[in-house]
Design a protein around this motif. Structure first.
Motif, short mmCIF file in Angstrom:
data_model
loop_
_atom_site.label_atom_id
_atom_site.label_comp_id
_atom_site.label_asym_id
_atom_site.label_seq_id
_atom_site.Cartn_x
_atom_site.Cartn_y
_atom_site.Cartn_z
N LYS A 1 0.82 -1.21 0.00
CA LYS A 1 0.00 0.00 0.00
C LYS A 1 0.85 1.26 0.00
CE LYS A 1 -4.04 -1.96 2.26
NZ LYS A 1 -4.93 -1.88 3.43
N MET A 2 2.11 1.13 0.37
CA MET A 2 3.02 2.28 0.41
C MET A 2 3.64 2.45 -0.98
SD MET A 2 4.83 2.00 4.08
CE MET A 2 3.89 1.91 5.57
N ARG A 3 2.88 3.08 -1.88
CA ARG A 3 3.33 3.19 -3.26
C ARG A 3 3.51 4.63 -3.73
NH1 ARG A 3 -1.84 0.49 -3.92
NH2 ARG A 3 -3.43 2.07 -4.20
N THR A 4 3.40 5.57 -2.81
CA THR A 4 3.58 6.98 -3.15
C THR A 4 4.88 7.48 -2.54
OG1 THR A 4 1.18 7.28 -3.12
CG2 THR A 4 2.53 9.26 -3.05
N ALA B 1 5.14 5.94 1.05
CA ALA B 1 4.02 6.20 1.97
C ALA B 1 2.71 5.73 1.36
CB ALA B 1 3.93 7.69 2.28
N GLU B 2 1.75 5.51 2.26
CA GLU B 2 0.36 5.29 1.87
C GLU B 2 -0.37 6.59 2.14
OE1 GLU B 2 -3.54 2.64 3.17
OE2 GLU B 2 -1.68 2.42 4.28
N VAL B 3 -0.98 7.17 1.11
CA VAL B 3 -1.65 8.46 1.23
C VAL B 3 -3.15 8.23 1.07
CG1 VAL B 3 -1.85 10.79 0.31
CG2 VAL B 3 0.36 9.64 0.30
N VAL B 4 -3.93 8.59 2.12
CA VAL B 4 -5.37 8.37 2.12
C VAL B 4 -6.07 9.68 2.45
CG1 VAL B 4 -7.27 7.10 3.19
CG2 VAL B 4 -5.05 6.00 2.90
N PRO B 5 -6.90 10.21 1.51
CA PRO B 5 -7.68 11.40 1.85
C PRO B 5 -8.78 11.03 2.85
CG PRO B 5 -8.17 10.67 -0.38
CD PRO B 5 -7.10 9.78 0.15
N LEU B 6 -8.92 11.81 3.92
CA LEU B 6 -9.89 11.50 4.97
C LEU B 6 -11.17 12.31 4.84
CD1 LEU B 6 -7.53 11.22 8.05
CD2 LEU B 6 -8.46 9.38 6.64
N VAL C 1 -8.48 20.21 3.25
CA VAL C 1 -8.44 18.77 2.99
C VAL C 1 -7.60 18.10 4.05
CG1 VAL C 1 -7.78 17.01 1.32
CG2 VAL C 1 -8.66 19.19 0.53
N THR C 2 -8.15 17.07 4.67
CA THR C 2 -7.42 16.31 5.68
C THR C 2 -6.97 15.00 5.06
OG1 THR C 2 -8.79 17.30 7.39
CG2 THR C 2 -7.55 15.36 8.00
N THR C 3 -5.70 14.68 5.24
CA THR C 3 -5.09 13.51 4.63
C THR C 3 -4.30 12.74 5.67
OG1 THR C 3 -4.87 14.77 2.59
CG2 THR C 3 -3.58 12.77 2.74
N ARG C 4 -4.34 11.42 5.58
CA ARG C 4 -3.49 10.58 6.42
C ARG C 4 -2.35 10.06 5.55
NH1 ARG C 4 -5.62 5.06 7.76
NH2 ARG C 4 -4.31 4.50 6.04
N VAL C 5 -1.13 10.27 6.02
CA VAL C 5 0.06 9.77 5.34
C VAL C 5 0.70 8.75 6.27
CG1 VAL C 5 2.29 10.36 4.33
CG2 VAL C 5 0.37 11.95 4.11
N ARG C 6 0.75 7.48 5.86
CA ARG C 6 1.35 6.44 6.69
C ARG C 6 2.73 6.10 6.14
NH1 ARG C 6 -2.06 1.39 8.56
NH2 ARG C 6 -2.66 2.96 10.09
N LEU D 1 5.20 1.83 12.45
CA LEU D 1 4.46 2.67 11.50
C LEU D 1 4.12 4.00 12.15
CD1 LEU D 1 1.96 0.06 10.03
CD2 LEU D 1 3.95 1.02 8.90
N LEU D 2 4.04 5.03 11.32
CA LEU D 2 3.73 6.36 11.80
C LEU D 2 2.63 6.94 10.91
CD1 LEU D 2 4.78 8.39 13.94
CD2 LEU D 2 6.29 9.30 12.19
N ASP D 3 1.51 7.31 11.51
CA ASP D 3 0.43 7.98 10.79
C ASP D 3 0.59 9.48 10.99
OD1 ASP D 3 -0.76 5.76 9.76
OD2 ASP D 3 -2.50 5.79 11.09
N LEU D 4 0.70 10.20 9.89
CA LEU D 4 0.78 11.65 9.92
C LEU D 4 -0.55 12.21 9.45
CD1 LEU D 4 4.28 11.96 8.21
CD2 LEU D 4 3.77 11.88 10.65
N LEU D 5 -1.23 12.94 10.31
CA LEU D 5 -2.49 13.56 9.96
C LEU D 5 -2.18 14.98 9.50
CD1 LEU D 5 -4.62 12.22 12.93
CD2 LEU D 5 -4.32 11.25 10.66
#
Length: 110
Positions: free
Chosen positions: A8-11, A40-45, A60-65, A101-105
């Motif tokens: 999933k970490m393809r960005t 990173a895995e980038v997911v728009p929240l 826009v809130t995004t989670r970057v793992r 793992l680290l989730d960056l909001l």
């Protein structure tokens, strides 16, 4: 324990830190330097439109793992760059408490 799903970490993202230096006249110059380039895995929240001073501003809130990095902190001195997008880090969460793992909001600059 959460497994690390590296598929999933393809960005590719840049973790940047702000530094302040002085020019020849003593004025403060702020520059951004890349501390690391990581997968990173980038997911728009969520996304919403705000009206302020009769201008539309997107929030826009995004989670970057990413894999855990001790040098990533929550401060106005840390941001994430994804191509031309700039994300300001609002919170950093150690996902399972094991420093894997680290989730960056983040909030995107518009």
């Amino acid at each position: 324990m959460l497994p690390v799903d590296s598929g999933k970490m393809r960005t590719r993202v840049e973790v940047q830190n702000r530094t302040t230096a002085r020019d020849a006249y003593g004025d403060a110059l702020e520059t951004w330097g890349t501390a690391a380039t990581v997968w990173a895995e980038v997911v728009p929240l969520s996304g919403r439109e705000l009206w302020a001073a009769q201008q539309a501003q997107a929030d826009v809130t995004t989670r970057v793992r990413i894999r855990y990095r001790a040098d990533v902190t929550v401060s106005p001195r840390t941001r994430i760059k994804i191509g031309t997008r700039t994300l300001n880090v609002q919170a950093a969460v150690d996902v399972d408490g094991r420093k894997r793992l680290l989730d960056l909001l983040c909030v995107e600059e518009v």
